[in-house]
Enzyme design. Structure first.
Site, PDB file in Angstrom:
ATOM      1  CB  SER A 192      -8.488   0.991   5.442  1.00 20.55           C
ATOM      2  OG  SER A 192      -9.238   2.176   5.472  1.00 20.55           O
ATOM      3  CB  SER A 248      -8.041   3.783   2.531  1.00 18.64           C
ATOM      4  OG  SER A 248      -7.269   3.070   3.493  1.00 18.64           O
ATOM      5  CE  LYS A 281      -4.027   1.929   2.487  1.00 22.88           C
ATOM      6  NZ  LYS A 281      -4.912   1.759   3.659  1.00 22.88           N
TER       7      LYS A 281
END
Ligand SMILES: [Mg+2]
Ligand SMILES: [Zn+2]
Lengths: 99, 506, 500
Positions: free
Chosen positions: B180, B156, B81
């Site tokens: 997330s 997210s 990420k």
């Protein structure tokens, strides 16, 4: 409870250093009002006798030994700078007091 | 589609260690897949082909030299990420603010992955500064859900979850502040784990909400997640909130669970997480999963956690408050974007213009909420009260875990919604994290494991399993047992049902 | 366009108003590393070389508390007679400023590590004033900005600024007094004496360099006035940039005379930050903020609470050195000093030097006489601190011993010390090189005495007639002839013996 005004949004934006546009002021004033009304319900159950929790884990006294670790070099430190001069970060003129 | 990209991480690691396949071949297969499908999925913000191949080559050299593998996942590719710093490799957090920024240091998670011989393919897309539940808030455009390219991959960490479901990577890292990792896992049919707060170092994880943020593993199987968990977890002296205790034995628990026996395990169903606002197909999938757990020998009890109803409002005060402070450093002085420096404007003006231009609407909205909630005069009513709700939620968990070993609920109330469907309505968007937020507020462990497809839309549904702090292994055991039983009942894995992506030739 | 402030005559100020003081002192600790990261805590140096992701506020970086800094904070708290918190936290103080990398300062807010203490402060005449301490808390320093393009190098008129973050994150302890009332006309003196006492204390604790000129000790002075007979505090100003002990006194005095003139003229005091100008001794208004700053404090989520165990606190209490005022009390008793003598000693900054000289063998009286009476003048002449003179307590003790054994006269001893100060080496080397030996050989002296008597027969006759007082002239002549190296007492004995 809250009915957040356009002026208040403008004040928050100044505090947060956001040069918001007039359109945004209107948009945010509406949205913040809805959000803040909704989150204000926390007050319903948060009575005086309940202690606040700031940390999810109950740790205390996490200290570091006072021993020097390598720093970044000056070049590395400045590598991401929008502007640099004489080994320093170059920034626009600073208004206000010297700290 | 080559076997390599459909393999589990555990299988790939074994093949690399036995020299049946080289790590370079594995990395190249995944890089090819990315080149083939990422134009439509858009999971990656940056692909580091050169770095990945070099790392793979080092693993191959190591294996050739007869050395023991650096870790059980040596040579396995991973999607990171874009909220973790990577030395010399762009790190944007999905924001224009950091476009082009190359950090001078590695996050602890990054460093541990490298030391374990895990091959980092690149950086994945995310909602800007991890604020969102759909990845639509990325400044670089949305990521698409491989199950239906018109739908969101969750957020997210939508880039990470989509990369798994699109077979671009067998492993990914996410961060979970309010769900997330778990919510994207749920809507993409993948496994996502939020370890106990403090279980994985936050050093180098660009902070959204410091007291809630937690990095965790994402994978297509429970065992793969456990293997990755053990690599990234553990005490880090650079993170003061890192727990100085042995990593919970999650791999052993996953292996034990796979044997399929949950006799004596008490599973609590959280009564608050059902009813209005929940998609019927999600609830049916959840009920089926609970029935499956019962069949495996688990004892099912209903558990009431009344203050969970206040988790969402508490979260939407605490997270924006901390974020308003954490994001203050993006000020155009030391790194990142600078706008309006024409030689006449002051630093203050340049800061405000840059932050206005560099942050997206959701980030600004949350900064404003947080600034408001922390203001003198409002602190007690907002931030202070939210911290008290946090205490109540922890107490609910405590009393629940006094009678059950794990708690279960749907991970998110609905399946993947359509891109654009909720962008105009922040409150509707925030509800996606309704079930995941309590574990962030209390800091305990929680994960999402696929519970099949919703019968009304054919999209994946997630089962959330929550465990007490530092008891992460409990949920892995239950998840692994459930996963095995589910696959046996279906006759195949859930992830095998992902439709073939356009442009993806076999 | 600085307007000249109207000032009220000081005597009138103290007749009409009671001053209230509040002093905030920031102390930079001299730990090896910064407060929250492992960068070296070094003053100056090449810019941006002692920086890392944490003290540069890079995305993702996290703070970890320096345990040594906490230890210093607790020791300072204990020395200031404070209570030490059983549990306290760091907080974020949020405001934007380019020299602050995170745009919040990690500080302490409503939970300081030390609180409710006091410090006894002695004024020049020996009066002791007890200053109450509100709190001492831990925080971090900011970076340094250099303003370029302005005519003065100051912030106003600068075209741009350059930032060096070497100082960012250096551990600071902020020590805040409670309002100091009832000091009347002595308020400026109390302010200086407080900062002096605090400096001496911190020096004894060995926690800081305490150099006001270098910024490792910084004082902000809050001053307000209330009309005599009233008890409600007036609006205060906060004067920053007070960089010496003398400036503390001058700044307070200036603010008193300025505020009194404003109030007497029917005006109102603006709550504001003011800057002290060393060259003029005046204060000037900083930028007045439109609204009070809202720092949006909240507990620092990246750090865990500090909960010093009572065992640790007691163990640290055991490490406190003899504190300056205790030491003075002991010395006064041991050396039998009057209050005035002790004060002279303290004011001369000679306590440590005299004590070390006594340690090396001199008596307290001898040591004091050298340091306070003689060497203080030498230091003044050279414009240096007493301790900076190029002579050690051991060397003074050696000279004293030579005088006591008769090898040096007092006059010769001063020459020896002058030689040491001039860099000519150890006392023995100076004696050797300058030929400064007492002439105590009787035969050599007798010859000189006879010569002098022969040169002044009238004086010799007077002595023989019993006018012994006349011997002085002969002794003087002999001393002159021997260039002062003779023992005058012995010469006198010889003169009288010769004439009887
Ligand atoms: Mg302060
Ligand atoms: Zn540093």
């Amino acid at each position: 409870m809250p009915s957040i005004s356009r002026d208040e949004v403008a004040h928050l934006a100044r505090l947060a250093r956001l040069a918001v546009t007039d359109d945004e002021l209107d948009l945010f004033a509406g949205q913040l009002d809805v959000i803040l009304q909704s989150v204000a319900t926390v007050g319903d159950i948060a009575t005086a006798d309940i202690p606040p929790t700031s940390h999810a884990v109950p740790l205390t006294n996490v200290f570091r030994e006072d021993a020097v670790r390598p720093s970044l070099g000056q070049q590395q430190a400045l590598a991401g700078a929008p502007a640099a001069e004489d080994g320093r970060f170059r920034v626009p003129r600073i208004l206000g007091e010297e700290a | 589609m080559s076997d390599l990209i459909r393999s589990t991480a555990a299988e790939l690691a074994a093949k690399i260690a036995s020299r049946e396949v080289s790590a370079v071949e594995v990395a190249q297969a995944h890089l090819d897949r990315i080149a083939e499908v990422d134009g439509s999925v858009k999971a990656f913000l940056h692909v580091d082909a050169e770095g990945a191949l070099a790392a793979a080559r080092r693993v191959d050299e190591d294996v050739a030299a007869g050395n023991a593998p650096a870790s059980p996942l040596a040579g396995v590719p991973l999607a990171l990420k874009d909220v973790f710093t990577t030395e010399g490799v762009p790190t944007t957090c999905g924001s224009k603010m950091l476009e082009g920024w190359r950090p001078p240091y590695d996050a602890t998670v990054t460093r541990r992955l490298k030391e374990a011989g895990v091959v980092i393919l690149g950086k994945t897309n995310m909602d800007e500064f991890a604020m969102g539940s759909s990845t639509e808030n990325s400044a670089y455009g949305p990521t698409r859900n491989p199950w239906d390219l018109d739908r969101i991959p969750g957020g997210s960490g939508g880039g990470s979850s989509a990369s798994l479901a699109a077979f671009e990577a067998p492993l990914a890292i996410g961060t979970d502040t309010g769900g997330s990792i778990r919510q994207p896992g749920s809507v993409t049919g993948t496994v996502g784990v939020k370890p106990t707060y403090g279980g994985v170092s936050r050093y180098g994880l660009v902070a959204f909400s410091s007291s809630l943020d937690q990095a965790g593993p994402c994978a297509r199987t429970v065992l793969d997640a456990a293997l990755l968990h053990e690599i990234i977890a553990g005490h880090d002296p650079l993170d003061s909130t890192s727990v100085d205790a042995p990593v919970p034995p999650v791999v052993a628990a996953a292996r034990e669970g796979a044997n399929g026996d949950l006799t004596g395990v008490r599973v609590g169903v959280v009564t608050q997480f059902s009813g209005e606002g929940y998609q019927p197909g999600v609830l049916r999938s959840f009920e089926a999963a609970v029935a499956q757990l019962k069949q495996l020998g688990a004892e099912i009890v209903e558990v009431s956690c009344p203050s969970f109803d206040y988790a969402l409002p508490a979260y939407y005060l605490i997270a924006p408050s901390e974020a308003s402070s954490n994001l203050a450093r993006f000020d155009a002085m030391r790194y990142g974007l600078r706008v309006g420096d024409d030689g006449t404007r002051s630093a203050e003006e340049v800061m405000s213009l840059t932050r206005e231009a560099g942050f997206g609407a959701e980030v600004k909205r949350r900064i404003m909420i947080g600034t408001y909630a922390l203001s003198s005069g409002y602190y007690d009513a907002y931030y202070g009260s939210a911290q008290k709700v946090r205490t109540l939620i922890s107490r609910d968990f405590e009393s629940a875990f006094a009678t059950v070993d794990v708690l279960v609920s749907p991970t998110t109330p609905t399946t993947a919604f359509r891109i654009g469907e909720r962008t105009g309505d922040p409150m509707a968007m925030y509800k996606a994290d309704l079930c995941t937020i309590p574990a962030n507020l209390a800091g305990n462990a929680a994960m999402s494991v696929p519970s099949g497809l919703s019968d009304e839309d054919g999209l994946p549904v997630g089962l959330q399993i929550m465990a007490p702090a530092l008891q992460d292994h409990r949920m892995y055991r239950v998840a692994a047992a459930y996963e095995a039983a589910r696959d046996a009942a279906l006759g195949h894995t859930v992830i095998s049902q992902v439709p073939q992506l356009e442009g993806a030739a076999r | 366009m600085t307007s000249v402030d109207e000032l009220m005559d000081y005597a009138e100020v103290v007749e009409r108003y009671d001053p209230v003081l509040g002093l905030e002192v920031h102390v930079e600790l001299h730990t090896n590393t910064k407060m929250f990261c492992g960068c070296a805590n070094l003053f100056g140096g090449e810019p941006n070389t002692h920086v890392c992701p944490t003290c540069l506020g890079l995305p993702g970086a996290l703070p970890v508390v320096n345990g040594k800094a906490v230890e210093s904070a607790i020791r300072i708290g204990l020395a200031l007679n404070c209570e030490i918190a059983e549990w306290c936290r760091f907080a974020r103080k949020n405001y934007f400023y380019p020299d602050m990398p995170k745009n919040f300062q990690t500080s302490q807010y409503d939970e300081p590590i030390a609180f409710n203490g006091w410090l006894d402060v002695a004024l020049d005449d020996g009066t002791v004033v007890r200053v109450e301490i509100e709190r001492a808390h831990m925080e971090e320093d900011t970076g340094k900005s250099l303003h370029v393009g302005g005519a003065t190098g100051r912030i106003h008129g600068a075209e741009h600024s350059l930032l060096d973050y070497n100082r960012a994150g250096v551990p600071l302890i902020e020590i805040v007094t409670k309002p100091i009332t009832g000091t009347g006309e002595r308020a400026p003196e109390v302010a200086r004496a407080y900062v002096t006492a605090l400096r001496d204390l911190l020096k004894a604790l060995d926690v800081s360099d305490v150099r006001m000129d270098q910024g490792s000790l910084r004082c902000d002075a809050n001053v307000s006035l209330m009309p005599k007979g009233t008890t409600e505090f007036g609006t205060r100003t906060e004067t920053k940039n007070v960089n010496s002990l003398r400036s503390v006194e001058r700044a307070v005095r200036f603010e008193m005379t300025r505020q009194a003139a404003v109030l007497a003229g029917g005006g109102k005091i603006t709550q504001e930050t003011r800057h002290f100008d060393e060259s003029t001794g005046s204060t000037s208004s900083g930028r007045t903020k439109e609204t009070a700053e809202d720092y949006r404090y909240f507990p620092e989520p990246d750090l865990v609470p500090v909960a010093p165990s009572r065992e640790w606190v007691e163990q640290l209490r055991g490490t406190l050195p003899e504190l300056p005022w205790e030491r003075r009390k002991r010395i006064q008793q041991e050396w039998n000093l009057t209050d005035a003598e002790l004060r002279d000693l303290v004011n001369a900054g000679a306590v440590d030097l005299v004590a070390a000289t006594v340690e090396a063998g001199a008596t307290p009286a001898e040591a004091r006489s050298w340091w306070v009476a003689y060497l203080t003048k030498e230091a003044n002449n050279r414009g240096v601190e007493l301790a900076e003179l190029a002579i050690t307590p051991a060397q003074i003790a050696r000279v004293v011993a030579l005088v006591n054994s008769g090898e040096l006269t007092n006059k010769l001893a001063r020459e020896v010390v002058a030689g040491v100060l001039a860099g000519e080496g150890e006392p023995e080397a100076v004696i050797e090189a300058r030929g400064l030996k007492v002439v105590s050989d009787d035969s050599a002296l007798e010859a000189a005495v006879d010569e002098a008597l022969a040169a002044q027969p009238d004086v010799a006759a007077k002595i023989r007639d019993g006018k012994v007082a006349a011997a002085g002239a002969i002794v003087g002549a002999v001393m002159k002839a021997t260039k002062g190296q003779a023992d005058a007492k012995r010469v006198r004995e010889l003169v009288i013996a010769r004439c009887s």
